[in-house]
Write a protein that holds these residues in place. Structure first.
Motif, PDB file in Angstrom:
ATOM      1  N   ARG A  72       0.825  -1.199   0.000  1.00 18.98           N
ATOM      2  CA  ARG A  72       0.000   0.000   0.000  1.00 18.98           C
ATOM      3  C   ARG A  72       0.857   1.246   0.000  1.00 18.98           C
ATOM      4  O   ARG A  72       1.906   1.305   0.646  1.00 18.98           O
ATOM      5  CB  ARG A  72      -0.910  -0.002   1.234  1.00 18.98           C
ATOM      6  CG  ARG A  72      -1.935  -1.103   1.204  1.00 18.98           C
ATOM      7  CD  ARG A  72      -2.947  -0.878   2.297  1.00 18.98           C
ATOM      8  NE  ARG A  72      -2.355  -0.795   3.615  1.00 18.98           N
ATOM      9  CZ  ARG A  72      -2.021  -1.847   4.345  1.00 18.98           C
ATOM     10  NH1 ARG A  72      -2.177  -3.065   3.855  1.00 18.98           N
ATOM     11  NH2 ARG A  72      -1.514  -1.715   5.553  1.00 18.98           N
ATOM     12  N   ALA A  73       0.371   2.278  -0.708  1.00 14.73           N
ATOM     13  CA  ALA A  73       1.082   3.552  -0.714  1.00 14.73           C
ATOM     14  C   ALA A  73       0.872   4.247   0.615  1.00 14.73           C
ATOM     15  O   ALA A  73      -0.088   4.041   1.318  1.00 14.73           O
ATOM     16  CB  ALA A  73       0.579   4.421  -1.861  1.00 14.73           C
TER      17      ALA A  73
ATOM     18  N   GLN B 176      -1.996  11.845  -1.516  1.00 19.37           N
ATOM     19  CA  GLN B 176      -1.243  12.142  -2.733  1.00 19.37           C
ATOM     20  C   GLN B 176      -1.529  13.564  -3.215  1.00 19.37           C
ATOM     21  O   GLN B 176      -0.633  14.282  -3.674  1.00 19.37           O
ATOM     22  CB  GLN B 176      -1.594  11.126  -3.824  1.00 19.37           C
ATOM     23  CG  GLN B 176      -1.131   9.708  -3.521  1.00 19.37           C
ATOM     24  CD  GLN B 176      -1.380   8.743  -4.653  1.00 19.37           C
ATOM     25  OE1 GLN B 176      -1.130   9.063  -5.809  1.00 19.37           O
ATOM     26  NE2 GLN B 176      -1.883   7.559  -4.329  1.00 19.37           N
TER      27      GLN B 176
ATOM     28  N   ASN C  97      -2.749   8.864 -13.494  1.00 19.09           N
ATOM     29  CA  ASN C  97      -2.223   7.520 -13.215  1.00 19.09           C
ATOM     30  C   ASN C  97      -2.103   7.283 -11.711  1.00 19.09           C
ATOM     31  O   ASN C  97      -1.055   6.876 -11.205  1.00 19.09           O
ATOM     32  CB  ASN C  97      -0.878   7.312 -13.910  1.00 19.09           C
ATOM     33  CG  ASN C  97      -0.982   7.453 -15.421  1.00 19.09           C
ATOM     34  OD1 ASN C  97      -1.943   6.982 -16.037  1.00 19.09           O
ATOM     35  ND2 ASN C  97      -0.009   8.104 -16.029  1.00 19.09           N
ATOM     36  N   VAL C  98      -3.192   7.522 -11.019  1.00 17.04           N
ATOM     37  CA  VAL C  98      -3.220   7.398  -9.563  1.00 17.04           C
ATOM     38  C   VAL C  98      -3.258   5.916  -9.181  1.00 17.04           C
ATOM     39  O   VAL C  98      -4.129   5.167  -9.628  1.00 17.04           O
ATOM     40  CB  VAL C  98      -4.438   8.133  -8.975  1.00 17.04           C
ATOM     41  CG1 VAL C  98      -4.495   7.948  -7.465  1.00 17.04           C
ATOM     42  CG2 VAL C  98      -4.384   9.613  -9.333  1.00 17.04           C
ATOM     43  N   ASP C  99      -2.334   5.516  -8.344  1.00 16.86           N
ATOM     44  CA  ASP C  99      -2.195   4.118  -7.939  1.00 16.86           C
ATOM     45  C   ASP C  99      -2.292   4.016  -6.423  1.00 16.86           C
ATOM     46  O   ASP C  99      -1.579   4.712  -5.704  1.00 16.86           O
ATOM     47  CB  ASP C  99      -0.846   3.580  -8.423  1.00 16.86           C
ATOM     48  CG  ASP C  99      -0.611   2.123  -8.042  1.00 16.86           C
ATOM     49  OD1 ASP C  99      -1.587   1.437  -7.668  1.00 16.86           O
ATOM     50  OD2 ASP C  99       0.545   1.677  -8.115  1.00 16.86           O
ATOM     51  N   THR C 100      -3.184   3.167  -5.923  1.00 16.11           N
ATOM     52  CA  THR C 100      -3.325   2.950  -4.481  1.00 16.11           C
ATOM     53  C   THR C 100      -2.818   1.572  -4.077  1.00 16.11           C
ATOM     54  O   THR C 100      -3.219   1.032  -3.044  1.00 16.11           O
ATOM     55  CB  THR C 100      -4.797   3.103  -4.060  1.00 16.11           C
ATOM     56  OG1 THR C 100      -5.585   2.114  -4.753  1.00 16.11           O
ATOM     57  CG2 THR C 100      -5.310   4.493  -4.366  1.00 16.11           C
ATOM     58  N   GLY C 101      -1.947   1.009  -4.873  1.00 14.83           N
ATOM     59  CA  GLY C 101      -1.410  -0.299  -4.550  1.00 14.83           C
ATOM     60  C   GLY C 101      -2.413  -1.420  -4.691  1.00 14.83           C
ATOM     61  O   GLY C 101      -2.291  -2.452  -4.025  1.00 14.83           O
ATOM     62  N   GLY C 102      -3.420  -1.222  -5.544  1.00 11.10           N
ATOM     63  CA  GLY C 102      -4.403  -2.270  -5.812  1.00 11.10           C
ATOM     64  C   GLY C 102      -5.618  -2.251  -4.922  1.00 11.10           C
ATOM     65  O   GLY C 102      -6.496  -3.115  -5.051  1.00 11.10           O
TER      66      GLY C 102
ATOM     67  N   PRO D  54      -7.115   1.303 -11.026  1.00  7.18           N
ATOM     68  CA  PRO D  54      -6.282   2.452 -11.400  1.00  7.18           C
ATOM     69  C   PRO D  54      -7.125   3.636 -11.871  1.00  7.18           C
ATOM     70  O   PRO D  54      -8.118   3.445 -12.586  1.00  7.18           O
ATOM     71  CB  PRO D  54      -5.423   1.899 -12.540  1.00  7.18           C
ATOM     72  CG  PRO D  54      -5.458   0.416 -12.390  1.00  7.18           C
ATOM     73  CD  PRO D  54      -6.794   0.098 -11.814  1.00  7.18           C
TER      74      PRO D  54
ATOM     75  N   GLU E 133      -7.053   6.948 -14.099  1.00  3.77           N
ATOM     76  CA  GLU E 133      -6.258   7.549 -15.168  1.00  3.77           C
ATOM     77  C   GLU E 133      -6.070   9.044 -14.961  1.00  3.77           C
ATOM     78  O   GLU E 133      -4.956   9.566 -15.067  1.00  3.77           O
ATOM     79  CB  GLU E 133      -6.919   7.265 -16.514  1.00  3.77           C
ATOM     80  CG  GLU E 133      -6.975   5.772 -16.847  1.00  3.77           C
ATOM     81  CD  GLU E 133      -7.733   5.465 -18.121  1.00  3.77           C
ATOM     82  OE1 GLU E 133      -8.048   6.423 -18.877  1.00  3.77           O
ATOM     83  OE2 GLU E 133      -8.014   4.284 -18.376  1.00  3.77           O
TER      84      GLU E 133
ATOM     85  N   SER F 161     -11.880   5.948 -14.517  1.00  2.00           N
ATOM     86  CA  SER F 161     -11.311   4.628 -14.760  1.00  2.00           C
ATOM     87  C   SER F 161     -12.212   3.878 -15.737  1.00  2.00           C
ATOM     88  O   SER F 161     -13.408   4.173 -15.861  1.00  2.00           O
ATOM     89  CB  SER F 161     -11.188   3.829 -13.454  1.00  2.00           C
ATOM     90  OG  SER F 161     -10.640   2.538 -13.697  1.00  2.00           O
TER      91      SER F 161
END
Length: 415
Positions: free
Chosen positions: A2-3, A338, A363-368, A372, A374, A383
């Protein structure tokens, strides 16, 4: 993984007063922190509303007593858990001003008016109707807001970030799964029960788009969020010989629809928008029927993919049955971090500075934790992907049967 860097505590305030610090600045840290935009470079950070010293206050308008009470509670718990372990820019702790709207738009407007002078941004606003009612205020007050809702209309509110596919794209992905699994064929007849308002109408738009592409016949049945008995709607669908049922409702209506369909021997799949399910449904008489028939298209992963977070949540909230809403609430905190980290890095934690940083996210990523993201563009689904979940005897009551994917219609439908 996780972020977000694990740091120190947040405080949840039921009805707190804050001192707005206008036109001041604080020293940013010398090196970056974890997650998102990281820490700011050495220098002054301009602040205004919602920051006092090294404490940032964020608003939460949730549902703790209305039709989405179970979901709202878990999302808010997830928000709280995230900020207990994270700071903004390795400097600022976060307090949450949590208010219960009872899923009534007028309540939301009134409660926001009370908290607005003391908050920097909105960590959560639950429900499409409440977000829509507050859209003029959020725009005029330069508020970044993350809704617990996925209606397409919400993407048009400046500063509002829908965290996942909009309901129409989400359901199109759900239909794709049914087609791929041989559970639905071209030319089929589908009955769709949906709430009046932005939530239900955007879900129905997904059914209509799929119907046009795959030659389906859709039987729409609009209801109010206060309607509890789905007997008339399911009976109509049975008489029409539907091949599937689609729901854009809340868990109480899901329970009723399942019970009636089971009693009438209507052995067809049920496809649901993500808010239709809560683990409490598996405590009812139609639990096994739901396990055999319900498919949920969702922006959120399941707990079996996040065992560490599940352990943390259960330690913080023992003797509870966490829904996937808690995962979503945690992910919301990560995306807010973020955003705020990026604003801090830019040297501007004013409301306008936070809105500017929000507009640059991509491209925001929350570690799954969620699908995702965009970007946040007006009128566009953030998304094109969805998970497919099914009820099961696991923590959270649901398991992933299809990892995040993009259906054939998602790209065109996203805008």
């Amino acid at each position: 993984m996780r972020a977000g860097k694990r740091l120190r505590g947040a405080t949840v305030l039921a009805a707190a007063a804050a001192v707005a610090v206008s036109g001041c600045s604080t020293k940013a840290p010398e090196s970056g922190g974890g997650g998102g935009g990281g820490g700011g470079s050495e220098g002054e950070v301009t602040t205004d509303v919602g920051i006092e010293g090294t404490t940032i206050r964020l608003g939460v308008l949730t549902d703790l007593t209305g039709v989405f009470a179970a979901l709202g509670t878990d999302i808010t718990n997830g928000n709280t858990l995230y900020w207990q372990d994270n700071q903004v820019c390795d400097t600022y702790d976060v307090e949450l001003d949590v208010q219960d709207t009872n899923y009534v738009p007028q309540n939301g407007v009134q409660l926001y008016s009370g908290m607005e002078p003391n908050i920097l941004a909105m960590q959560q606003t639950i429900g499409s109707p409440i977000n829509t009612a507050l859209a003029p205020e959020y725009e005029s007050d330069s508020i970044v807001n993350f809704p617990s809702a996925w209606a397409r209309t919400l993407t048009e509110i400046p500063g509002t970030g829908v965290l996942g596919a909009t309901y129409d794209v989400e359901l199109a992905n759900g239909y794709q799964y049914l087609f791929d699994q041989g559970l639905l064929q071209d030319g089929a007849t589908v009955g769709h029960i949906y709430f009046e308002g932005e939530y239900g109408e955007n879900g129905l738009a997904g059914s209509e788009a799929v119907a046009e592409a795959r030659d389906l016949t859709v039987i729409p049945a609009q209801i109010k969020s206060t309607d509890q008995d789905m007997s008339a709607q399911i009976t109509q669908f049975a008489s029409e010989g539907v091949d599937a049922i689609v729901l854009t409702v809340a868990p109480p209506q899901t329970a009723s629809a399942a019970a009636v369909a089971q009693a009438q021997g209507l052995d067809v799949p049920i496809l649901g928008s993500n808010p239709v399910f809560a683990p409490g449904l598996l405590q009812g008489p139609s639990a096994q029927w739901l396990k055999d028939h319900l498919y949920v298209s969702s922006p959120i992963t399941a707990w079996d993919a996040e065992p560490e977070l599940l352990q943390e949540y259960q330690a913080a909230y023992p003797n509870t049955t966490p829904s996937l809403g808690a995962i979503f609430g945690y992910a919301m905190g990560d995306v807010m971090k973020q955003t705020l980290d990026a604003a801090c890095e830019n040297g501007d934690l004013t409301r306008e500075g936070v809105v500017a940083a929000f507009g640059e996210l991509e491209n925001v990523d929350t570690g799954g934790l969620i699908v995702p993201i965009e970007a946040f563009e007006p009128g566009v689904s953030p998304s094109t992907q969805s998970f497919i979940l099914r009820p099961a005897d696991v923590p959270g009551g649901a398991e992933v049967v299809q990892d995040a994917f993009e259906g054939e219609l998602a790209g065109d439908l996203a805008g």
